[in-house]
Design a protein around this motif. Structure first.
Motif, PDB file in Angstrom:
ATOM      1  N   PRO A 120       0.851  -1.194   0.000  1.00  0.00           N
ATOM      2  CA  PRO A 120       0.000   0.000   0.000  1.00  0.00           C
ATOM      3  C   PRO A 120       0.888   1.246   0.000  1.00  0.00           C
ATOM      4  CG  PRO A 120      -0.027  -1.078   2.147  1.00  0.00           C
ATOM      5  CD  PRO A 120       0.698  -1.993   1.215  1.00  0.00           C
ATOM      6  N   LEU A 121       0.303   2.387  -0.322  1.00  0.00           N
ATOM      7  CA  LEU A 121       1.105   3.610  -0.412  1.00  0.00           C
ATOM      8  C   LEU A 121       1.871   3.840   0.888  1.00  0.00           C
ATOM      9  CD1 LEU A 121       2.019   6.155  -1.872  1.00  0.00           C
ATOM     10  CD2 LEU A 121      -0.045   7.299  -1.022  1.00  0.00           C
ATOM     11  N   THR A 122       3.183   3.860   0.763  1.00  0.00           N
ATOM     12  CA  THR A 122       4.082   4.076   1.892  1.00  0.00           C
ATOM     13  C   THR A 122       5.128   5.075   1.447  1.00  0.00           C
ATOM     14  OG1 THR A 122       3.842   1.690   2.288  1.00  0.00           O
ATOM     15  CG2 THR A 122       5.444   2.858   3.645  1.00  0.00           C
ATOM     16  N   ARG A 123       5.528   5.940   2.362  1.00  0.00           N
ATOM     17  CA  ARG A 123       6.533   6.944   2.013  1.00  0.00           C
ATOM     18  C   ARG A 123       7.729   6.863   2.962  1.00  0.00           C
ATOM     19  NH1 ARG A 123       4.569  10.132  -1.811  1.00  0.00           N
ATOM     20  NH2 ARG A 123       2.311  10.442  -1.962  1.00  0.00           N
ATOM     21  N   THR A 124       8.884   7.225   2.443  1.00  0.00           N
ATOM     22  CA  THR A 124      10.059   7.390   3.291  1.00  0.00           C
ATOM     23  C   THR A 124       9.914   8.710   4.045  1.00  0.00           C
ATOM     24  OG1 THR A 124      11.324   8.666   1.675  1.00  0.00           O
ATOM     25  CG2 THR A 124      11.451   6.241   1.516  1.00  0.00           C
ATOM     26  N   PRO A 125      10.777   8.958   5.036  1.00  0.00           N
ATOM     27  CA  PRO A 125      10.707  10.251   5.732  1.00  0.00           C
ATOM     28  C   PRO A 125      10.860  11.450   4.794  1.00  0.00           C
ATOM     29  CG  PRO A 125      12.022   8.705   7.004  1.00  0.00           C
ATOM     30  CD  PRO A 125      11.715   8.030   5.704  1.00  0.00           C
ATOM     31  N   GLN A 126      11.518  11.239   3.648  1.00  0.00           N
ATOM     32  CA  GLN A 126      11.687  12.340   2.685  1.00  0.00           C
ATOM     33  C   GLN A 126      10.438  12.556   1.826  1.00  0.00           C
ATOM     34  OE1 GLN A 126      13.703   9.687   2.993  1.00  0.00           O
ATOM     35  NE2 GLN A 126      15.837  10.309   3.098  1.00  0.00           N
ATOM     36  N   GLY A 127       9.451  11.658   1.966  1.00  0.00           N
ATOM     37  CA  GLY A 127       8.247  11.774   1.145  1.00  0.00           C
ATOM     38  C   GLY A 127       8.312  10.995  -0.156  1.00  0.00           C
ATOM     39  N   TRP A 128       9.349  10.193  -0.321  1.00  0.00           N
ATOM     40  CA  TRP A 128       9.481   9.401  -1.545  1.00  0.00           C
ATOM     41  C   TRP A 128       8.593   8.169  -1.476  1.00  0.00           C
ATOM     42  CZ3 TRP A 128      15.481   9.112  -0.724  1.00  0.00           C
ATOM     43  CH2 TRP A 128      16.026  10.403  -0.853  1.00  0.00           C
TER      44      TRP A 128
END
Length: 316
Positions: A120-128
């Motif tokens: 599912p949509l997951t992001r890194t701390p940078q928003g990637w």
């Protein structure tokens, strides 16, 4: 030996060949290899086969306890004691930087094998977006960080494990990280796998003068932990689709064959910037095809743009 781009590379091996068959008679004594994601799936068999050919192999893994178990098993089955484990989380740029900073001496084989698929949509701390961040940006930073070691190796090879999933999406430069468009997990996976091929195309061009060759591949359909986000119903649907389509499921030993071919076989000396499947260079794919390579994945302009965007992204 170099090959004009019009030549289609074929080998005596096929979809049913195993990694062990591909390296039979190949001696990698004195060559050092790094395999990412080598704690499970085809990464294990890739590392085992390189070790069986007497390469020194480092398993670059998130879970070092699992990595140590695999390393012990590889040593037990091959007799090769030069099998090491290092921590690497490709979604964490600090982890990538720590791995490359700790590397000492030349490197001859880099297998960018690790990956995630369909979360599912997951992001890194940078928003990637996580699939692009892991499958492409992590490996891009790793290869850049190890460039000097690869150049020092002489005749070094980088192997970029892609997928036929690349046929579902080009890199959508206007919104790579799904900030505007609706997230679709398989399109996001496809975009990241296209990026793996484009990386090979541009790295082959940029690093040819350093004696580094870079190729991408589709390993084949292998049931591994990569499918952990696929539920039983979806797996049944995929199996039904494959039984009527172009792909058949492979064993992990067969799934690692094309990777090992690109990493170790003298048949691929001097070959660079290409995409392989079933131990041969893939043919161009037409829209709707399940096999082959999309023209957008080999596009030099897109490859150059991706490289520049990746550098800018990592620079923050």
């Amino acid at each position: 030996m170099t090959h004009p781009s019009t030549d289609q590379i074929t080998t005596p091996f096929s979809a049913t060949s195993t990694a062990a068959e591909v390296v039979r008679g190949v001696d990698l004594t004195g060559r050092r290899a790094v395999v990412t994601g080598a704690a499970s799936g085809i990464g294990v068999e890739t590392a085992r086969t390189l070790a069986s050919a007497r390469a020194e192999v480092t398993l670059a893994v998130r879970d070092t306890a699992a990595g140590r178990r695999v390393a012990a098993d590889i040593t037990a089955t091959t007799g090769n004691k030069a099998v090491f484990v290092s921590q690497l989380d490709l979604a964490d740029q600090d982890s990538v930087a720590a791995f490359t900073a700790a590397w000492d001496g030349p490197l001859h084989i880099l297998v960018n094998n690790a990956g995630i698929s369909g979360p599912p949509l997951t992001r890194t701390p940078q928003g990637w977006e996580m699939q692009f961040a892991t499958n492409h940006l992590g490996h891009f930073a790793l290869a850049q960080g190890l460039h000097d070691a690869l150049a020092a190796g002489g005749d070094a090879r980088i192997v970029s494990v892609s997928s036929s999933g690349h046929l579902t999406s080009p890199v959508v430069f206007d919104d790579i990280h799904y900030h505007q468009r609706e997230y679709e997990r398989w399109a996001a996976y496809g975009q990241s796998k296209t990026a793996n091929v484009l990386f090979a195309v541009e790295a082959a061009r940029r690093w040819a003068r350093d004696g580094i060759t870079v190729n991408a591949l589709m390993p084949g359909a292998v049931q591994t932990n990569l499918g952990r986000y696929i539920d039983d119903a979806e797996m049944a649907r995929l199996r039904a689709q494959m039984s009527g389509g172009d792909w058949q499921f492979k064993t992990t030993e067969q799934g690692a064959a094309t990777t090992v071919l690109l990493a170790a076989s003298p048949l691929l000396n001097g070959v660079s910037g290409r995409y392989f499947e079933d131990c041969a260079q893939a043919l161009p794919a037409e829209p709707g095809d399940e096999r082959g390579v999309a023209a957008y994945a080999l596009d030099p302009a897109a490859a150059r743009r991706l490289w520049e965007v990746s550098e800018q992204t990592l620079a923050g």
